[in-house]
Design an enzyme around this catalytic site. Structure first.
Site, PDB file in Angstrom:
ATOM      1  N   CYS A 124      -5.639 -10.795  -0.086  1.00 46.92           N
ATOM      2  CA  CYS A 124      -5.617  -9.761   0.983  1.00 46.92           C
ATOM      3  C   CYS A 124      -6.942  -9.045   1.211  1.00 46.92           C
ATOM      4  CB  CYS A 124      -4.670  -8.795   0.810  1.00 46.92           C
ATOM      5  SG  CYS A 124      -4.734  -7.411  -0.521  1.00 46.92           S
TER       6      CYS A 124
ATOM      7  N   ASN B 238      -7.084  -5.784  -1.823  1.00 43.96           N
ATOM      8  CA  ASN B 238      -6.557  -6.244  -3.120  1.00 43.96           C
ATOM      9  C   ASN B 238      -5.897  -4.943  -4.050  1.00 43.96           C
ATOM     10  OD1 ASN B 238      -7.629  -7.403  -6.513  1.00 43.96           O
ATOM     11  ND2 ASN B 238      -5.813  -7.762  -5.282  1.00 43.96           N
TER      12      ASN B 238
ATOM     13  N   CYS C 208      -2.998  -3.210  -2.020  1.00 41.27           N
ATOM     14  CA  CYS C 208      -1.656  -3.024  -1.495  1.00 41.27           C
ATOM     15  C   CYS C 208      -0.860  -4.293  -1.524  1.00 41.27           C
ATOM     16  CB  CYS C 208      -1.601  -2.535  -0.065  1.00 41.27           C
ATOM     17  SG  CYS C 208      -2.511  -0.847   0.096  1.00 41.27           S
ATOM     18  N   ARG C 209      -1.050  -5.278  -0.625  1.00 31.99           N
ATOM     19  CA  ARG C 209      -0.348  -6.464  -0.581  1.00 31.99           C
ATOM     20  C   ARG C 209      -0.502  -7.602  -1.766  1.00 31.99           C
ATOM     21  NH1 ARG C 209      -2.495  -7.844   5.084  1.00 31.99           N
ATOM     22  NH2 ARG C 209      -4.195  -7.002   4.055  1.00 31.99           N
ATOM     23  N   SER C 210      -1.784  -8.088  -2.069  1.00 32.95           N
ATOM     24  CA  SER C 210      -1.991  -9.109  -3.090  1.00 32.95           C
ATOM     25  C   SER C 210      -1.548  -8.797  -4.215  1.00 32.95           C
ATOM     26  CB  SER C 210      -3.590  -9.720  -2.932  1.00 32.95           C
ATOM     27  OG  SER C 210      -4.410  -8.767  -3.330  1.00 32.95           O
TER      28      SER C 210
ATOM     29  N   ASP D   1      -0.412  -5.305   7.100  1.00 33.29           N
ATOM     30  CA  ASP D   1      -1.097  -4.468   6.004  1.00 33.29           C
ATOM     31  C   ASP D   1      -0.509  -2.936   6.115  1.00 33.29           C
ATOM     32  OD1 ASP D   1      -2.913  -2.849   4.482  1.00 33.29           O
ATOM     33  OD2 ASP D   1      -4.776  -3.292   5.787  1.00 33.29           O
TER      34      ASP D   1
HETATM   35  P1  4NP Z   1      -4.288  -4.600   1.375  1.00 29.44           P
HETATM   36  O1  4NP Z   1      -4.781  -3.212   2.077  1.00 29.44           O
HETATM   37  O2  4NP Z   1      -5.367  -5.483   1.885  1.00 29.44           O
HETATM   38  O3  4NP Z   1      -3.100  -4.790   1.443  1.00 29.44           O
HETATM   39  O4  4NP Z   1      -4.937  -4.199  -0.257  1.00 29.44           O
HETATM   40  C1  4NP Z   1      -5.747  -2.371   2.267  1.00 29.44           C
HETATM   41  C2  4NP Z   1      -6.330  -1.503   1.243  1.00 29.44           C
HETATM   42  C3  4NP Z   1      -7.302  -1.009   1.627  1.00 29.44           C
HETATM   43  C4  4NP Z   1      -8.224  -1.136   2.684  1.00 29.44           C
HETATM   44  C5  4NP Z   1      -7.774  -2.128   3.505  1.00 29.44           C
HETATM   45  C6  4NP Z   1      -6.579  -2.741   3.369  1.00 29.44           C
HETATM   46  N1  4NP Z   1      -9.439  -0.308   2.921  1.00 29.44           N
HETATM   47  O5  4NP Z   1      -9.974  -0.585   3.846  1.00 29.44           O
HETATM   48  O6  4NP Z   1      -9.697   0.435   2.244  1.00 29.44           O
END
Ligand code: 4NP
Length: 147
Positions: free
Chosen positions: A7, A10, A12-14, A117
């Site tokens: 994702c 790295n 939240c989702r992955s 997200d």
């Molecule tokens: P993820 O979510 O892609 O599911 O881990 C996010 C976590 C942090 C950020 C963006 C998306 N960020 O911009 O810090």
């Protein structure tokens, strides 16, 4: 079988997809290796987001031992499948592919659509968890029969 979940952050989702599939693989005694990575570099070395840790815990999956890392071109060699959460992840990862063999390992994690997200919306963590869990159950069946 080696599967990498990807994702953006790295955190939240992955990490959820990584933790849930790893949990199912252990239950089924499959010799699969699961990991996750982000296309971004903001959270390298951090644990998953506390909201992902909490929702996984609620469903009996511990993801606290995970540590954020960034996707790297060497991942194309290491993994059989690279499953990405949304279209941005798809284009970011594909832009690093250097062969057709790399290219064909990459696809969206969901069969139809993307995993949204949840980073900016606390209420999305549980629906995201549930869609990830459902797809992981399918992946065990699909990839187990070598498709
Ligand atoms: P993820 O979510 O892609 O599911 O881990 C996010 C976590 C942090 C950020 C963006 C998306 N960020 O911009 O810090």
């Amino acid at each position: 079988m080696k599967i990498l979940m990807v994702c953006l952050g790295n955190i939240c989702r992955s990490p959820l997809a990584h933790g849930v599939l790893e949990h199912l693989v252990k239950e089924k005694n499959l010799n699969w290796e699961i990991d996750s990575a982000g296309t971004g570099n903001w959270h390298i070395g951090e644990k998953p987001d506390g909201r992902s840790i909490a929702v996984a815990q609620k469903y009996g999956v511990d993801i606290t031992n995970q540590s954020c890392r960034q996707f790297d071109i060497t991942d194309f060699e290491k993994y059989d499948h690279i499953l990405v959460m949304d279209q941005n992840n798809l284009s970011d990862v594909l832009s690093m592919a250097s062969s057709y063999a790399d290219f064909r390992k990459v696809r969206l994690f969901l069969k139809n659509g993307i995993v949204p997200d949840p980073y900016h919306d606390d209420s999305q963590f549980e629906p995201v968890y549930i869609m990830i869990e459902e797809r992981c159950l399918e992946i065990i069946e699909e990839f187990g029969s070598n498709r």
